[in-house]
Design a protein around this motif. Structure first.
Motif, PDB file in Angstrom:
ATOM      1  N   GLN A 187      44.825 -17.222  87.654  1.00  0.00           N
ATOM      2  CA  GLN A 187      45.547 -18.159  88.102  1.00  0.00           C
ATOM      3  C   GLN A 187      45.612 -18.103  89.621  1.00  0.00           C
ATOM      4  N   LYS A 188      44.779 -17.192  90.254  1.00  0.00           N
ATOM      5  CA  LYS A 188      44.815 -17.052  91.742  1.00  0.00           C
ATOM      6  C   LYS A 188      44.657 -18.129  92.675  1.00  0.00           C
ATOM      7  N   TYR A 189      43.911 -19.057  92.117  1.00  0.00           N
ATOM      8  CA  TYR A 189      43.715 -20.084  93.191  1.00  0.00           C
ATOM      9  C   TYR A 189      44.248 -21.472  92.732  1.00  0.00           C
TER      10      TYR A 189
ATOM     11  N   ASP B 100      52.718 -24.390  92.099  1.00  0.00           N
ATOM     12  CA  ASP B 100      53.768 -25.461  91.232  1.00  0.00           C
ATOM     13  C   ASP B 100      53.135 -25.849  90.123  1.00  0.00           C
ATOM     14  N   GLU B 101      51.684 -25.385  89.938  1.00  0.00           N
ATOM     15  CA  GLU B 101      51.152 -25.644  88.491  1.00  0.00           C
ATOM     16  C   GLU B 101      51.491 -24.481  87.567  1.00  0.00           C
ATOM     17  N   LEU B 102      52.215 -23.551  88.036  1.00  0.00           N
ATOM     18  CA  LEU B 102      52.525 -22.358  87.052  1.00  0.00           C
ATOM     19  C   LEU B 102      53.518 -22.574  86.410  1.00  0.00           C
ATOM     20  N   SER B 103      53.824 -21.577  85.166  1.00  0.00           N
ATOM     21  CA  SER B 103      54.843 -21.743  84.525  1.00  0.00           C
ATOM     22  C   SER B 103      56.021 -20.671  85.110  1.00  0.00           C
ATOM     23  N   GLY B 104      57.197 -20.832  84.763  1.00  0.00           N
ATOM     24  CA  GLY B 104      58.387 -20.176  85.551  1.00  0.00           C
ATOM     25  C   GLY B 104      58.084 -18.555  85.532  1.00  0.00           C
ATOM     26  N   GLY B 105      57.537 -18.186  84.285  1.00  0.00           N
ATOM     27  CA  GLY B 105      57.119 -16.612  84.044  1.00  0.00           C
ATOM     28  C   GLY B 105      56.095 -16.330  84.930  1.00  0.00           C
ATOM     29  N   GLN B 106      54.976 -17.286  85.213  1.00  0.00           N
ATOM     30  CA  GLN B 106      53.917 -16.902  86.134  1.00  0.00           C
ATOM     31  C   GLN B 106      54.328 -17.064  87.576  1.00  0.00           C
ATOM     32  N   MET B 107      55.261 -17.948  87.662  1.00  0.00           N
ATOM     33  CA  MET B 107      55.751 -18.015  89.264  1.00  0.00           C
ATOM     34  C   MET B 107      56.601 -16.830  89.633  1.00  0.00           C
ATOM     35  N   GLN B 108      57.231 -16.137  88.654  1.00  0.00           N
ATOM     36  CA  GLN B 108      58.222 -15.011  89.206  1.00  0.00           C
ATOM     37  C   GLN B 108      57.008 -13.694  89.067  1.00  0.00           C
TER      38      GLN B 108
END
Ligand code: ADP
Ligand code: ADP
Length: 239
Positions: free
Chosen positions: A140-142, A146-154
């Motif tokens: 997901q690095k690039y 705001d395209e990420l899920s909540g867990g990924q955002m954290q």
């Protein structure tokens, strides 16, 4: 030596709300402290007093032997670099890439401009990528945040804190916006990383069961006062 001492800390907000009253505790390197208490207990105010997002009304916050409640703006900046902060609502910059968000923590506003112009150093980027790999976000690095899920955002939030190479991580309800599966992943990452990198942690939670699972020590607060401070095994259910 303690990494952090909180002495007679009191916070009264301008509207008269007494959020914290006479808080005293010491934190030693390597502790994984969970602060528990109901909503409104003062947990968030406590963490904000420690990194000076909030100015205490009275009392002292001593970080690495130095009082930080009476220092100027420049020194506050320096202290904040050594204290990583993880937020309930992630506080990411939506339009920026994951890597850019991670480096933002360390490089601040300059970092944002550098990133927008593609001017991060190879070393900065390599370090961000290494951290992202640790939390399983290499793919997901690039992506935009705001395209990420909540867990990924954290996980980006954790990575941003880590990029500062902190001595202390403060996490304010880091799983309160997440589902149980993501919550477990996030708590596991915070716990494992702090252990591996010898980072001391103070994590605010309102779930006693989660606190019991991870904490080396639990501080219970209620109505701005410490009502429990000890090992999880000594915690009674009256919090
Ligand atoms: P917790 O994190 O445990 O939910 P908080 O530290 O957010 O507790 O809040 C403690 C108390 O201080 C609550 O009564 C809350 O409404 C109040 N409070 C928090 N922030 C402010 C503020 N900026 N101004 C006035 N009161 C506040
Ligand atoms: P949290 O519990 O995650 O801190 P809140 O909704 O309690 O979220 O607070 C959101 C923001 O509003 C925070 O900056 C907090 O300091 C502030 N706040 C909370 N309670 C009050 C209050 N009674 N008066 C003014 N500001 C408040």
């Amino acid at each position: 030596n303690p990494i952090l001492q909180v002495e007679n800390l009191k916070k009264v907000y301008s509207d008269g709300t007494v959020a914290l009253n006479n808080i005293n505790f010491e934190v030693h390197p390597g502790e994984f402290i969970v602060v528990i208490g109901p909503s409104g207990a003062g947990k968030s105010t406590l963490l904000r007093c420690i990194n000076r997002l909030v100015e205490p009304t009275s009392g002292d916050v001593v970080f690495k032997g130095k009082k930080i409640n009476k220092i100027g703006a420049r020194q506050v900046k320096q202290v904040r670099r050594e204290i990583g902060m993880v937020f309930q609502n992630f506080n990411l910059i939506d339009r920026l890439s994951v890597v850019n968000n991670v480096l933002h923590g360390r490089l601040g506003y300059t970092g944002t401009i550098k990133g927008a112009l593609g001017l991060f150093s190879k070393k900065d980027i390599a370090e961000a990528e290494e951290i992202l790999e640790r939390v399983g976000l290499s793919k997901q690095k690039y992506k935009r945040a705001d395209e990420l899920s909540g867990g990924q955002m954290q996980r980006v939030g954790i990575s941003r804190a880590l990029a500062q190479r902190p001595r202390l991580i403060l996490a304010d309800e880091p799983i309160a916006s997440l589902d149980p599966a993501s919550s477990k992943i996030i708590m596991d990452h915070i716990f494992t990383i702090c252990k591996e990198d010898k980072i001391t942690a103070i994590v605010n939670l309102h779930q006693v069961d989660v606190a019991m699972k991870y904490a080396t020590r639990i501080i219970g607060i209620k109505s701005g006062e410490v009502i429990f401070d000890g090992q999880p095994s000594h915690l009674t259910k009256n919090i």
